[in-house]
Design a protein around this motif. Structure first.
Motif, PDB file in Angstrom:
ATOM      1  N   MET A   1       0.773  -1.088  -0.089  1.00 11.48           N
ATOM      2  CA  MET A   1       0.203   0.080  -0.111  1.00 11.48           C
ATOM      3  C   MET A   1       0.829   1.307  -0.330  1.00 11.48           C
ATOM      4  O   MET A   1       2.043   1.494   0.624  1.00 11.48           O
ATOM      5  CB  MET A   1      -1.025  -0.025   1.254  1.00 11.48           C
ATOM      6  CG  MET A   1      -1.678   1.160   1.375  1.00 11.48           C
ATOM      7  SD  MET A   1      -3.237   0.807   2.119  1.00 11.48           S
ATOM      8  CE  MET A   1      -4.356   2.378   1.462  1.00 11.48           C
ATOM      9  N   THR A   2       0.235   2.171  -0.619  1.00 13.39           N
ATOM     10  CA  THR A   2       1.018   3.467  -0.640  1.00 13.39           C
ATOM     11  C   THR A   2       0.580   4.607   0.377  1.00 13.39           C
ATOM     12  O   THR A   2      -0.436   4.671   0.680  1.00 13.39           O
ATOM     13  CB  THR A   2       0.899   4.325  -2.097  1.00 13.39           C
ATOM     14  OG1 THR A   2       1.209   2.948  -3.136  1.00 13.39           O
ATOM     15  CG2 THR A   2       1.775   5.292  -2.577  1.00 13.39           C
ATOM     16  N   LEU A   3       1.573   5.392   0.979  1.00 17.37           N
ATOM     17  CA  LEU A   3       1.257   6.351   1.930  1.00 17.37           C
ATOM     18  C   LEU A   3       1.576   7.619   1.274  1.00 17.37           C
ATOM     19  O   LEU A   3       2.607   8.024   0.655  1.00 17.37           O
ATOM     20  CB  LEU A   3       2.110   5.860   3.181  1.00 17.37           C
ATOM     21  CG  LEU A   3       2.053   7.059   4.201  1.00 17.37           C
ATOM     22  CD1 LEU A   3       0.882   6.972   4.810  1.00 17.37           C
ATOM     23  CD2 LEU A   3       3.252   6.931   5.175  1.00 17.37           C
ATOM     24  N   LEU A   4       0.589   8.539   1.614  1.00 15.04           N
ATOM     25  CA  LEU A   4       0.769  10.122   1.499  1.00 15.04           C
ATOM     26  C   LEU A   4       0.738  10.721   2.812  1.00 15.04           C
ATOM     27  O   LEU A   4      -0.339  10.556   3.732  1.00 15.04           O
ATOM     28  CB  LEU A   4      -0.348  10.520   0.624  1.00 15.04           C
ATOM     29  CG  LEU A   4      -0.490  11.977   0.410  1.00 15.04           C
ATOM     30  CD1 LEU A   4       0.890  12.648  -0.118  1.00 15.04           C
ATOM     31  CD2 LEU A   4      -1.609  12.625  -0.353  1.00 15.04           C
ATOM     32  N   SER A   5       1.791  11.164   3.363  1.00 12.60           N
ATOM     33  CA  SER A   5       1.883  11.623   4.554  1.00 12.60           C
ATOM     34  C   SER A   5       1.738  13.322   4.438  1.00 12.60           C
ATOM     35  O   SER A   5       2.597  14.015   3.837  1.00 12.60           O
ATOM     36  CB  SER A   5       3.227  11.337   5.187  1.00 12.60           C
ATOM     37  OG  SER A   5       3.356  12.015   6.548  1.00 12.60           O
ATOM     38  N   CYS A   6       0.843  13.998   4.810  1.00  8.67           N
ATOM     39  CA  CYS A   6       0.496  15.377   4.680  1.00  8.67           C
ATOM     40  C   CYS A   6       0.761  15.955   6.082  1.00  8.67           C
ATOM     41  O   CYS A   6       0.121  15.470   7.098  1.00  8.67           O
ATOM     42  CB  CYS A   6      -0.968  15.774   4.379  1.00  8.67           C
ATOM     43  SG  CYS A   6      -1.232  15.013   2.684  1.00  8.67           S
ATOM     44  N   ASN A   7       1.615  16.924   6.291  1.00 12.92           N
ATOM     45  CA  ASN A   7       1.345  17.625   7.409  1.00 12.92           C
ATOM     46  C   ASN A   7       1.395  19.219   7.134  1.00 12.92           C
ATOM     47  O   ASN A   7       1.309  19.667   5.975  1.00 12.92           O
ATOM     48  CB  ASN A   7       2.365  17.326   8.291  1.00 12.92           C
ATOM     49  CG  ASN A   7       3.981  17.607   7.766  1.00 12.92           C
ATOM     50  OD1 ASN A   7       4.045  17.571   6.521  1.00 12.92           O
ATOM     51  ND2 ASN A   7       4.803  18.054   8.483  1.00 12.92           N
ATOM     52  N   VAL A   8       1.257  20.155   8.252  1.00 16.28           N
ATOM     53  CA  VAL A   8       0.880  21.522   7.923  1.00 16.28           C
ATOM     54  C   VAL A   8       2.195  22.229   8.386  1.00 16.28           C
ATOM     55  O   VAL A   8       3.060  21.760   9.302  1.00 16.28           O
ATOM     56  CB  VAL A   8      -0.283  22.025   8.641  1.00 16.28           C
ATOM     57  CG1 VAL A   8      -1.548  21.558   8.037  1.00 16.28           C
ATOM     58  CG2 VAL A   8      -0.317  21.801  10.169  1.00 16.28           C
ATOM     59  N   ALA A  23       8.345   8.520   5.658  1.00 14.27           N
ATOM     60  CA  ALA A  23       8.293   8.606   4.031  1.00 14.27           C
ATOM     61  C   ALA A  23       9.477   8.095   3.624  1.00 14.27           C
ATOM     62  O   ALA A  23       9.588   7.555   2.400  1.00 14.27           O
ATOM     63  CB  ALA A  23       8.187  10.221   3.467  1.00 14.27           C
ATOM     64  N   ASP A  24      10.647   8.389   4.262  1.00 14.81           N
ATOM     65  CA  ASP A  24      11.964   7.719   3.813  1.00 14.81           C
ATOM     66  C   ASP A  24      12.050   6.284   3.864  1.00 14.81           C
ATOM     67  O   ASP A  24      13.067   5.660   3.032  1.00 14.81           O
ATOM     68  CB  ASP A  24      13.090   8.349   4.704  1.00 14.81           C
ATOM     69  CG  ASP A  24      13.182   9.790   4.416  1.00 14.81           C
ATOM     70  OD1 ASP A  24      12.776  10.530   3.319  1.00 14.81           O
ATOM     71  OD2 ASP A  24      14.105  10.483   5.477  1.00 14.81           O
ATOM     72  N   ILE A  25      11.284   5.662   4.921  1.00 13.74           N
ATOM     73  CA  ILE A  25      11.394   4.137   4.799  1.00 13.74           C
ATOM     74  C   ILE A  25      10.359   3.440   4.187  1.00 13.74           C
ATOM     75  O   ILE A  25      10.524   2.128   3.860  1.00 13.74           O
ATOM     76  CB  ILE A  25      11.628   3.691   6.350  1.00 13.74           C
ATOM     77  CG1 ILE A  25      10.362   4.167   7.167  1.00 13.74           C
ATOM     78  CG2 ILE A  25      12.946   4.418   6.915  1.00 13.74           C
ATOM     79  CD1 ILE A  25      10.445   3.520   8.606  1.00 13.74           C
ATOM     80  N   LEU A  26       9.300   3.896   4.102  1.00 15.67           N
ATOM     81  CA  LEU A  26       8.239   3.543   3.545  1.00 15.67           C
ATOM     82  C   LEU A  26       8.086   3.324   1.926  1.00 15.67           C
ATOM     83  O   LEU A  26       8.583   4.230   1.366  1.00 15.67           O
ATOM     84  CB  LEU A  26       6.710   3.902   4.017  1.00 15.67           C
ATOM     85  CG  LEU A  26       6.539   3.567   5.530  1.00 15.67           C
ATOM     86  CD1 LEU A  26       5.361   4.412   5.807  1.00 15.67           C
ATOM     87  CD2 LEU A  26       6.328   2.285   5.730  1.00 15.67           C
ATOM     88  N   PRO A  27       7.756   1.934   1.190  1.00 17.79           N
ATOM     89  CA  PRO A  27       8.003   1.982  -0.036  1.00 17.79           C
ATOM     90  C   PRO A  27       7.135   3.196  -0.881  1.00 17.79           C
ATOM     91  O   PRO A  27       5.704   3.106  -0.133  1.00 17.79           O
ATOM     92  CB  PRO A  27       7.664   0.736  -0.510  1.00 17.79           C
ATOM     93  CG  PRO A  27       7.208   0.046   0.722  1.00 17.79           C
ATOM     94  CD  PRO A  27       7.578   0.930   1.809  1.00 17.79           C
TER      95      PRO A  27
END
Length: 56
Positions: A1-8, A23-27
């Motif tokens: 599964m793909t992750l989009l990490s959003c922060n403000v 984000a650096d370690i997850l594919p």
């Protein structure tokens, strides 16, 4: 599964660091900052970020 990490931009630095570390370690993960948004980002700002992530 793909992750989009959003922060403000106004989040504490440790949140930015944590999001980037994940984000650096997850594919296929990317970290994005939604400038000018709070943790309840406006749909018209969030939707294009998600679309860019999935469609490239």
């Amino acid at each position: 599964m793909t992750l989009l990490s959003c922060n403000v931009a106004s989040s504490p630095q440790w949140i930015h660091n944590s999001a980037q570390a994940l984000a650096d370690i997850l594919p296929d993960a990317e970290q994005r900052t939604l400038d000018g948004q709070a943790h309840n980002a406006a749909p018209e700002v969030l939707a294009p970020a998600i679309e860019r992530f999935f469609l490239g």
